[in-house]
Design a protein around this motif. Structure first.
Motif, short mmCIF file in Angstrom:
data_model
loop_
_atom_site.label_atom_id
_atom_site.label_comp_id
_atom_site.label_asym_id
_atom_site.label_seq_id
_atom_site.Cartn_x
_atom_site.Cartn_y
_atom_site.Cartn_z
N TYR A 181 0.81 -1.21 0.00
CA TYR A 181 0.00 0.00 0.00
C TYR A 181 0.84 1.27 0.00
N GLU A 182 2.06 1.18 0.51
CA GLU A 182 2.92 2.37 0.48
C GLU A 182 3.16 2.82 -0.96
N CYS A 183 3.49 1.88 -1.84
CA CYS A 183 3.74 2.24 -3.22
C CYS A 183 2.45 2.46 -4.00
N TYR A 184 1.36 1.83 -3.58
CA TYR A 184 0.07 2.14 -4.21
C TYR A 184 -0.19 3.64 -4.14
N LYS A 185 -0.02 4.21 -2.96
CA LYS A 185 -0.26 5.64 -2.81
C LYS A 185 0.76 6.44 -3.61
N GLY A 186 2.01 6.02 -3.56
CA GLY A 186 3.06 6.75 -4.26
C GLY A 186 2.89 6.75 -5.76
N LEU A 187 2.33 5.68 -6.32
CA LEU A 187 2.18 5.59 -7.77
C LEU A 187 1.28 6.69 -8.32
N TYR A 188 0.06 6.81 -7.76
CA TYR A 188 -0.84 7.82 -8.31
C TYR A 188 -0.50 9.22 -7.80
N SER A 189 -0.05 9.32 -6.55
CA SER A 189 0.22 10.61 -5.94
C SER A 189 1.39 11.31 -6.62
N SER A 190 2.41 10.55 -6.99
CA SER A 190 3.58 11.15 -7.62
C SER A 190 3.24 11.71 -9.00
N LEU A 191 2.30 11.07 -9.69
CA LEU A 191 1.88 11.58 -11.00
C LEU A 191 0.94 12.77 -10.84
N ASN A 192 0.04 12.72 -9.87
CA ASN A 192 -0.88 13.84 -9.68
C ASN A 192 -0.17 15.11 -9.24
N SER A 193 0.86 14.95 -8.43
CA SER A 193 1.60 16.12 -7.94
C SER A 193 2.80 16.46 -8.81
N ASN B 210 5.55 14.82 -9.04
CA ASN B 210 6.68 14.71 -8.13
C ASN B 210 7.10 13.24 -8.06
N LEU B 211 7.81 12.79 -9.10
CA LEU B 211 8.21 11.39 -9.16
C LEU B 211 9.22 11.02 -8.08
N PHE B 212 9.73 12.03 -7.36
CA PHE B 212 10.61 11.74 -6.22
C PHE B 212 9.88 10.87 -5.19
N GLU B 213 8.56 11.05 -5.08
CA GLU B 213 7.81 10.31 -4.06
C GLU B 213 7.86 8.81 -4.30
N ILE B 214 7.50 8.36 -5.51
CA ILE B 214 7.47 6.92 -5.75
C ILE B 214 8.88 6.34 -5.79
N VAL B 215 9.84 7.09 -6.36
CA VAL B 215 11.21 6.57 -6.42
C VAL B 215 11.81 6.48 -5.02
N HIS B 216 11.48 7.45 -4.15
CA HIS B 216 11.95 7.36 -2.77
C HIS B 216 11.43 6.09 -2.10
N SER B 217 10.15 5.78 -2.31
CA SER B 217 9.59 4.56 -1.72
C SER B 217 10.27 3.32 -2.27
N LEU B 218 10.52 3.29 -3.58
CA LEU B 218 11.15 2.13 -4.19
C LEU B 218 12.60 1.97 -3.72
N LYS B 219 13.32 3.08 -3.55
CA LYS B 219 14.69 3.00 -3.02
C LYS B 219 14.67 2.54 -1.57
N ARG B 220 13.70 3.04 -0.80
CA ARG B 220 13.58 2.66 0.61
C ARG B 220 13.26 1.17 0.73
N GLN B 221 12.46 0.66 -0.17
CA GLN B 221 12.05 -0.74 -0.09
C GLN B 221 13.01 -1.70 -0.75
N PHE B 222 13.56 -1.31 -1.92
CA PHE B 222 14.30 -2.28 -2.73
C PHE B 222 15.67 -1.79 -3.22
N GLY B 223 16.10 -0.62 -2.79
CA GLY B 223 17.34 -0.03 -3.30
C GLY B 223 18.59 -0.79 -2.91
N PRO B 224 19.76 -0.33 -3.38
CA PRO B 224 21.02 -1.04 -3.16
C PRO B 224 21.62 -0.85 -1.77
N GLU B 225 21.10 0.11 -1.00
CA GLU B 225 21.70 0.41 0.29
C GLU B 225 21.47 -0.75 1.29
#
Length: 435
Positions: A234-246, A248-263
């Protein structure tokens, strides 16, 4: 696990089949309509079907009366067995809704408590206080799920309740041949029950898939060794539509990096969460997006990001539906499936995702990010795919290191040459497989 490279299609059967809103007790064979859509589901590129509640219930399916009998408004057990056989013959896995946290007031064991009170052998199947009273004047108080007293909470610490539910799961596998369960309100279930269910299902059927409905919090609480295989993202569900509406693709990419990034601190690396743009509980994607030109991009992000994509019936051709209109507006009946340009695009993306090792199992690394554009990499052992999105109404020259000179777009099949980057046309999405 077969689910990790699958594309799911979700149907809410009572609405989809046009069943009466209330259980009128009138038997009618409606569930065969799902068989009629098997070819459409397959053509769309989905190879797994998640079905909402199908068992006898008071009203909407999440208020179960009988876990062993198909709701009379849908048909008989034999009718549903025929549906499952048809789906399996088409190569489509079947995942049912496991509603184990609560039952309806019409559930047979609760009815026995209503009749016999203290003398009922099932009084400990629920959380009951005989010194109180209910909103329905039952002569006793009981716990309802999150204050909804039409949903009677089961006592999952009672071994008899757990044994009964597991026996029902065994019955579903033996009777219908189901391939997995989606656990309703998994965040409310007892952790011990989840471990017990997983162990039971592992011994019952190899590769039996368990996915839980979870909203917020740490998804590691419910997924992992001995627990669920997956849960709803659900975190990325919200980020998917919200980042396009605003924009601000930083929102969804931030969630994806937080969840699945290389860090090292990445939360869910290696896990396959179930991702979606809408479902039976939320506003349809075509209604929640402010710019309809963003619909293909929304699905591009869905199929390009890590996770197991799940499509909700009707949204593949852009059906609208607002949560504020009520649940019935989100769970309609369609006479027949439709097909348009959006459906073509989704089908191509679904095929690309299912057939790509990188899109199914690859890691996540962002290469370029602005408010309106993103390019990120999905890389597995044998494949590297770049996902590029331009949400702007203007073309954009994206400067990034592609790491290869040529690529093939998995969506269109067209070849592409890189020269220090690439031009992204307005409202475009690409899945470039590097060569």
């Amino acid at each position: 696990m077969w689910a990790e490279n699958s594309v799911f299609y979700q149907i809410y059967p009572l609405g989809f089949c046009g069943a009466p809103r209330e259980n009128d007790g009138v038997a009618a064979s409606r569930i065969s309509k799902i068989s009629d859509w098997a070819e459409h589901i397959q053509k769309l590129g989905a190879n797994a079907l998640y079905l909402g509640p199908v068992f006898e219930s008071d009203r909407h399916g999440y208020d179960t009366r009988d876990y062993r009998t198909i709701d009379c408004r849908l048909g008989t057990n034999a009718d549903f067995k025929a549906v499952c056989d048809t789906l399996h013959a088409q190569g489509i896995k079947v995942v049912l809704d496991g509603v184990f946290n609560h039952v309806g007031r019409g559930f047979w064991a609760f009815r026995d408590v209503q009749e016999k009170k203290w003398d009922s052998p099932y009084k400990d199947w629920f959380h009951i206080n005989f010194d109180g009273n209910s909103n329905y004047n039952d002569g006793f108080w009981y716990e309802g799920w999150e204050g909804h007293f039409e949903l009677v909470k089961l006592n999952l610490r009672n071994p008899a309740v757990v044994d009964y539910l597991l026996d029902c799961v065994k019955f579903w596998v033996e009777e219908f041949g189901i391939d997995g369960l989606r656990l309703d309100v998994a965040y409310s279930l007892e952790p011990d029950f989840i471990y017990r269910l997983r162990a039971f299902c592992d011994g019952l059927k190899p590769d039996f898939f368990l996915v839980g409905e979870t909203l917020h919090g740490d998804y590691n609480r419910w997924t992992g060794e001995g627990q669920l295989h997956s849960c709803t993202n659900y975190e990325c569900y919200k980020g998917l539509y919200s980042s396009l509406n605003s924009m601000n693709l930083f929102e969804i990419v931030h969630s994806l990096k937080r969840q699945f990034g290389p860090e090292q601190w990445t939360l869910y690396k290696g896990k396959h969460l179930m991702c979606f743009v809408d479902n039976h509980d939320v506003t349809r994607a075509a209604s929640i997006l402010q710019n309809k030109a963003h619909l293909p991009l929304l699905y591009g992000l869905l199929f390009g990001m890590p996770g197991i994509p799940c499509l909700y019936y009707g949204s593949e051709w852009g059906t609208e539906g607002e949560k504020s209109w009520g649940d019935d507006a989100l769970r309609p009946s369609f006479d027949a499936p439709e097909w348009n340009g959006l459906t073509d695009t989704i089908a191509a993306m679904a095929k690309a995702h299912r057939e790509s090792e990188a899109l199914c199992w690859g890691d996540f690394h962002d290469l370029l990010l602005t408010n309106k554009q993103t390019v990120f990499q999905r890389q597995s052992e044998h494949e590297r795919v770049l996902v590029a999105v331009n949400a702007d109404s203007e073309p954009y020259w994206a400067h990034f290191d592609a790491g290869c000179g040529r690529a093939v777009d998995l969506i269109t099949g067209q070849e592409h040459d890189f020269g220090g980057g690439s031009e992204l046309p307005p409202y475009s999405v690409y899945f470039w497989k590097c060569e």
